[in-house]
Design a protein around this motif. Structure first.
Motif, mmCIF file in Angstrom:
data_model
loop_
_atom_site.group_PDB
_atom_site.id
_atom_site.type_symbol
_atom_site.label_atom_id
_atom_site.label_comp_id
_atom_site.label_asym_id
_atom_site.label_seq_id
_atom_site.Cartn_x
_atom_site.Cartn_y
_atom_site.Cartn_z
ATOM 1 N N ALA A 1 0.829 -1.210 0.000
ATOM 2 C CA ALA A 1 0.000 0.000 0.000
ATOM 3 C C ALA A 1 0.865 1.262 0.000
ATOM 4 C CB ALA A 1 -0.937 -0.007 1.208
ATOM 5 N N ILE A 2 1.906 1.278 0.835
ATOM 6 C CA ILE A 2 2.785 2.450 0.917
ATOM 7 C C ILE A 2 3.530 2.649 -0.402
ATOM 8 C CG2 ILE A 2 4.859 3.376 2.037
ATOM 9 C CD1 ILE A 2 3.738 2.043 4.665
ATOM 10 N N GLU A 3 3.998 1.571 -0.989
ATOM 11 C CA GLU A 3 4.740 1.706 -2.237
ATOM 12 C C GLU A 3 3.825 2.054 -3.413
ATOM 13 O OE1 GLU A 3 7.762 -1.340 -2.505
ATOM 14 O OE2 GLU A 3 8.671 -0.536 -0.679
ATOM 15 N N ALA A 4 2.543 1.723 -3.294
ATOM 16 C CA ALA A 4 1.583 2.088 -4.350
ATOM 17 C C ALA A 4 1.077 3.524 -4.189
ATOM 18 C CB ALA A 4 0.405 1.117 -4.330
ATOM 19 N N TYR A 5 0.827 3.930 -2.946
ATOM 20 C CA TYR A 5 0.171 5.227 -2.698
ATOM 21 C C TYR A 5 1.071 6.280 -2.064
ATOM 22 C CZ TYR A 5 -3.803 2.069 -3.272
ATOM 23 O OH TYR A 5 -4.673 1.120 -3.748
ATOM 24 N N GLY A 6 2.149 5.855 -1.414
ATOM 25 C CA GLY A 6 3.025 6.782 -0.709
ATOM 26 C C GLY A 6 2.912 6.612 0.796
ATOM 27 N N THR A 7 3.811 7.249 1.531
ATOM 28 C CA THR A 7 3.826 7.130 2.995
ATOM 29 C C THR A 7 2.671 7.884 3.639
ATOM 30 O OG1 THR A 7 5.368 8.982 3.146
ATOM 31 C CG2 THR A 7 6.322 6.751 3.150
ATOM 32 N N SER A 8 2.041 8.786 2.885
ATOM 33 C CA SER A 8 0.823 9.481 3.315
ATOM 34 C C SER A 8 -0.001 9.738 2.062
ATOM 35 C CB SER A 8 1.152 10.789 4.032
ATOM 36 O OG SER A 8 1.837 11.669 3.167
ATOM 37 N N VAL A 9 -1.301 9.971 2.260
ATOM 38 C CA VAL A 9 -2.207 10.181 1.130
ATOM 39 C C VAL A 9 -3.194 11.296 1.465
ATOM 40 C CG1 VAL A 9 -2.048 7.779 0.331
ATOM 41 C CG2 VAL A 9 -3.873 8.429 1.913
ATOM 42 N N ILE A 10 -3.841 11.799 0.451
ATOM 43 C CA ILE A 10 -4.967 12.718 0.625
ATOM 44 C C ILE A 10 -6.225 11.870 0.449
ATOM 45 C CG2 ILE A 10 -6.174 14.755 -0.236
ATOM 46 C CD1 ILE A 10 -3.443 15.417 0.973
ATOM 47 N N ASP A 11 -7.094 11.854 1.483
ATOM 48 C CA ASP A 11 -8.287 11.008 1.405
ATOM 49 C C ASP A 11 -9.400 11.690 0.608
ATOM 50 O OD1 ASP A 11 -9.541 12.835 3.121
ATOM 51 O OD2 ASP A 11 -9.637 11.467 4.824
ATOM 52 N N SER A 12 -10.557 11.036 0.518
ATOM 53 C CA SER A 12 -11.663 11.546 -0.297
ATOM 54 C C SER A 12 -12.229 12.866 0.231
ATOM 55 C CB SER A 12 -12.771 10.495 -0.390
ATOM 56 O OG SER A 12 -13.257 10.181 0.903
ATOM 57 N N ASP A 13 -11.960 13.191 1.496
ATOM 58 C CA ASP A 13 -12.398 14.473 2.065
ATOM 59 C C ASP A 13 -11.354 15.567 1.886
ATOM 60 O OD1 ASP A 13 -14.816 13.394 2.977
ATOM 61 O OD2 ASP A 13 -13.932 12.779 4.890
ATOM 62 N N GLY A 14 -10.211 15.216 1.275
ATOM 63 C CA GLY A 14 -9.151 16.192 1.074
ATOM 64 C C GLY A 14 -8.210 16.324 2.256
ATOM 65 N N ASP A 15 -8.279 15.370 3.201
ATOM 66 C CA ASP A 15 -7.432 15.407 4.393
ATOM 67 C C ASP A 15 -6.194 14.532 4.214
ATOM 68 O OD1 ASP A 15 -9.276 17.043 5.807
ATOM 69 O OD2 ASP A 15 -10.462 15.262 6.325
ATOM 70 N N LEU A 16 -5.093 14.950 4.809
ATOM 71 C CA LEU A 16 -3.851 14.174 4.803
ATOM 72 C C LEU A 16 -3.979 13.053 5.823
ATOM 73 C CD1 LEU A 16 -0.917 14.066 3.663
ATOM 74 C CD2 LEU A 16 -0.249 15.475 5.636
ATOM 75 N N THR A 17 -3.752 11.813 5.390
ATOM 76 C CA THR A 17 -3.896 10.651 6.267
ATOM 77 C C THR A 17 -2.817 9.615 5.964
ATOM 78 O OG1 THR A 17 -5.324 9.334 4.794
ATOM 79 C CG2 THR A 17 -6.429 10.921 6.244
ATOM 80 N N THR A 18 -2.763 8.601 6.816
ATOM 81 C CA THR A 18 -1.919 7.446 6.520
ATOM 82 C C THR A 18 -2.602 6.645 5.412
ATOM 83 O OG1 THR A 18 -3.017 6.091 8.216
ATOM 84 C CG2 THR A 18 -1.004 7.264 8.871
#
Length: 190
Positions: free
Chosen positions: A65-82
């Protein structure tokens, strides 16, 4: 609301009781939900920096998951999350020990591999912080999966803010926490 320095603390953090009961819930809060753990902007850089050090502690699905999406992501609400495994299941940083979730970041911290303990939102749960330019608002997040923690907290008579003393001091400092305690004491005596 109780005003403490640059924060507003909801009275539920004083009135409600809470003590995590991992033997009952198994740390399900790290597995359930619509997105990963909320992150502060500065935590994004921390996750990027520590990932190589903690990678060996992660489950293969978490690494994927981390290698596909990154160490953090922006979720569907526009928030920075794991990031999460399979998009919205368990946090990518979760490991399992004897059927109970454990944060690989926290595990690495306990072993002295990294200085950072884990995202502050995880450390503070069930407190959720809404940040405004001039102040933070601290609210109690009620979630049905934490019913055992509420029951255990009532049995032990431990309010949310006392259960989370360490994380609150980590976030706001000892002086802030002492001011909160004083406000609670004065409120109880009036």
């Amino acid at each position: 609301m109780i005003e403490v320095q640059n924060t507003l603390v909801h009275e539920d953090l004083i009135r409600e009781n809470f003590v995590c009961n991992l033997n009952k819930c198994k740390g399900i809060c790290c597995v359930e939900g619509d997105s990963g753990a909320p992150l502060e902007h500065a935590e994004k850089a921390i996750l990027e920096a520590i990932y190589p050090t903690i990678k060996h502690m992660l489950a293969p699905r978490g690494i994927e998951a981390i290698e596909a999406y990154g160490t953090s992501v922006i979720d569907s609400d526009g928030d920075l999350t794991t990031p999460c495994v399979d998009g919205n299941k368990e946090c990518a940083y979760v490991t399992f020990e004897n059927g109970i979730t454990k944060c690989a970041i926290e595990k690495a911290h306990e072993q002295g591999l990294v200085e950072w303990q884990k995202p502050i939102s995880c450390h503070l749960y069930p407190i959720r912080i809404t940040q405004y330019p001039e102040f933070d608002v601290l609210n109690y997040d009620r979630w049905s999966i934490c019913s055992d923690a509420c029951t255990f907290g009532r049995e032990l008579k431990v309010p949310v803010y006392q259960f989370l003393k360490g994380p609150l001091i980590r976030k706001y400092g000892a002086e802030w926490y002492a001011e909160l305690e004083e406000s609670v004491r004065l409120g109880a005596s009036s």
